[in-house]
Motif scaffolding. Sequence first.
Motif, short mmCIF file in Angstrom:
data_model
loop_
_atom_site.label_atom_id
_atom_site.label_comp_id
_atom_site.label_asym_id
_atom_site.label_seq_id
_atom_site.Cartn_x
_atom_site.Cartn_y
_atom_site.Cartn_z
N SER A 195 0.81 -1.22 0.00
CA SER A 195 0.00 0.00 0.00
C SER A 195 0.84 1.27 0.00
O SER A 195 0.31 2.37 0.10
N THR A 215 3.70 8.13 2.10
CA THR A 215 3.67 6.86 1.39
C THR A 215 4.12 7.06 -0.04
O THR A 215 4.20 8.19 -0.53
N SER A 221 -0.30 4.02 -3.00
CA SER A 221 -1.28 4.42 -1.99
C SER A 221 -2.55 5.04 -2.58
O SER A 221 -3.53 5.24 -1.87
#
Length: 261
Positions: free
Chosen positions: A60, A176, A181
């Motif tokens: 993710s 991220t 993500s």
Amino acid sequence: VQLYFTDHELEQAATELGWAGEVKGPAGDYLMVVTSNIGGGKTDAIVSEDIDMTVDISDSGEITNTVKITRTHHGIDNELFTGVNNVDYVRLYVPRNSQLISAGEFEMPEPELFDRPQPYYEEDEDLAFSIASSYTDPESGTVVSEEFGKTVFGNWIQTKPGETEEVTFVYKLPWTLQTLSQEPDIVASFKDALGWHPNDEYTLFIQKQSGVINRNINVTVNVPESQEVLWSNALSENRTIKLSADETKDAFLGILLETDL
């Protein structure tokens, strides 16, 4: 040898030469490990240190760092100046707003070893800000604070002559990797179908602590299966990147990643 300038022009000259030792603010990931010998005699000269940093990038896009610090005391018990317990307060300077997940294996000195400030002492503004912005992790006793635009994790390591001690910090970065993500839009999906896969970059700047020489640093970056390593300035094999450095100078790691949507 360390110098302190009251002359601004001399300080500026040292800064331009890269000798000022200030906490730097590069983009991307950052690590500076700072150790302070407090009441441990002259033992730092015979204590070696290994820092192993593992960077895990999830599917993710979340980035979790694990930093393990191993300190070995090469002195002999009761030897003059060096045959005593090495008492060290270690701080990790990491990107601001990083979140401590866990930390462990610390040993705090006995409370009676600490001097208490006298009532007539004047409060230092920088120290007051650091205290006001800090809290103590209830699980590990790690002090989490802010300094120089960084989040700081601090705790104690004690190493006896002839022994080795290890401590570990695990924390998550405040950002991220974007392509992992976020859901791709129509344009990104169309480009991906044509073979134009989106790219991400990961960079890590490791700043040395002034005066420290007996320290080795090893970094391992684990990349998820959804990404390929297009380029790196370090050894890359099977989505794992490895970098080795020492404390003679700052170190930099750069990785360019491609994502198959």
